[in-house]
Design an enzyme around this catalytic site. Structure first.
Site, mmCIF file in Angstrom:
data_model
loop_
_atom_site.group_PDB
_atom_site.id
_atom_site.type_symbol
_atom_site.label_atom_id
_atom_site.label_comp_id
_atom_site.label_asym_id
_atom_site.label_seq_id
_atom_site.Cartn_x
_atom_site.Cartn_y
_atom_site.Cartn_z
ATOM 1 N N HIS A 152 0.342 -1.097 2.745
ATOM 2 C CA HIS A 152 -0.724 -0.333 2.108
ATOM 3 C C HIS A 152 -0.340 1.135 1.976
ATOM 4 O O HIS A 152 0.627 1.589 2.582
ATOM 5 C CB HIS A 152 -2.028 -0.453 2.903
ATOM 6 C CG HIS A 152 -2.712 -1.770 2.768
ATOM 7 N ND1 HIS A 152 -2.307 -2.882 3.480
ATOM 8 C CD2 HIS A 152 -3.756 -2.176 2.008
ATOM 9 C CE1 HIS A 152 -3.086 -3.910 3.164
ATOM 10 N NE2 HIS A 152 -3.965 -3.504 2.273
ATOM 11 N N LYS A 156 -4.576 4.699 4.536
ATOM 12 C CA LYS A 156 -5.376 3.629 5.131
ATOM 13 C C LYS A 156 -5.528 3.895 6.632
ATOM 14 O O LYS A 156 -4.540 4.206 7.328
ATOM 15 C CB LYS A 156 -4.733 2.272 4.884
ATOM 16 C CG LYS A 156 -5.581 1.096 5.356
ATOM 17 C CD LYS A 156 -5.017 -0.217 4.861
ATOM 18 C CE LYS A 156 -5.854 -1.399 5.340
ATOM 19 N NZ LYS A 156 -7.257 -1.311 4.901
#
Length: 262
Positions: A152, A156
């Site tokens: 990601h 995040k």
């Protein structure tokens, strides 16, 4: 038309969801929420020119526009309170923020059943990601040796991702218990082998330029199987968010995972 409010409308996912609601002919955006917003109305922002929708700083004020669905793309530390608030006021939550504990999730589901309020918490709203998890669960029946690599963007907050955890949970339902790797394996640097979930390893990658990606790597005698999903743009999540908004108003409890509504 379904009356919708979006919490966290200034974030990347929240802004994408806000635009999706505005453009969907079956939805009516009745408000957006951000406690730190300086605007009073969406039309004050250049990207929402001409869109007359109130901006709320306090969630209690949202009740004045009588929303039916509460879309939440905020941050983990406020998601629980937001979702609980929505359920308590008979607003169906559609939540994409991950990071809730098992205890919090159970409490929210139990309360939704008591009040018969439908809702959805989904680690991933991309249809392809849901299919990836389903395929991984099926494969785990035959390949107990498996590792998850989830990748990601570097902003995040939670690791592993909700999708990674959900995938591991689904595979654990059918996978034969097995501790992977050599019994005398030694990590020369702590964490080198990743997080352990019932013998399966989960590795979290965080880099700029990424959106949301996951690879489930299976190994067997003389063969391997890789199941991978990539979201290259946040628009990939919006078909699932829209589906969630349409479905939750017709059910009587909070469900975890988009697959429950497909």
């Amino acid at each position: 038309m379904i009356r919708i409010v979006v919490a966290g409308f200034k974030g990347k996912m929240g802004s994408t969801a806000t635009k999706m609601v505005i453009e969907n002919e079956n939805f009516e955006l009745v408000g957006v929420l951000d406690p730190f917003a300086k605007e009073e109305n969406l039309k004050e922002l250049p990207e929402y020119h001409g869109v007359d929708v109130p901006v709320f700083k306090d969630k209690n004020a949202v009740l004045s526009v009588s929303p039916e669905v509460w879309i939440d793309f905020t941050i983990p530390k406020v998601t629980y309170e937001n979702t609980k608030f929505a359920i308590e006021h008979h607003i169906s939550p559609v939540v994409g923020t991950t990071g809730l504990t098992e205890e919090q999730l159970k409490e929210l589901i139990d309360r939704s059943k008591e009040l018969q309020v439908g809702g959805l918490i989904a680690p991933n709203f991309a249809i392809g990601a849901v299919l990836m998890m389903q395929f991984a669960k099926k494969a785990a029946e035959y390949f107990p040796d498996v590792e998850i690599i989830e990748l990601h963007h570097d902003n995040k907050l939670d690791a592993p991702s909700g999708t990674g955890l959900k995938t591991a949970e689904m595979m654990a339902e059918v996978r034969k218990p097995k501790k992977q790797g050599h019994p005398e394996e030694e990590e020369l640097i702590a964490g080198a082998r990743g997080a352990d979930f019932e013998g399966m390893k989960i590795h979290s990658v965080r880099l700029p330029g990424l959106i949301a990606h996951q690879q489930v790597q299976f190994g067997g005698v003389g063969e391997g199987l890789t199941i991978r999903h990539d979201s290259y743009d946040r628009s990939s999540f919006m078909s699932g968010v829209a589906l969630g908004c349409e479905k939750v108003v017709a059910i009587k409890e909070l469900v975890y995972g988009l697959e429950n509504l497909l």
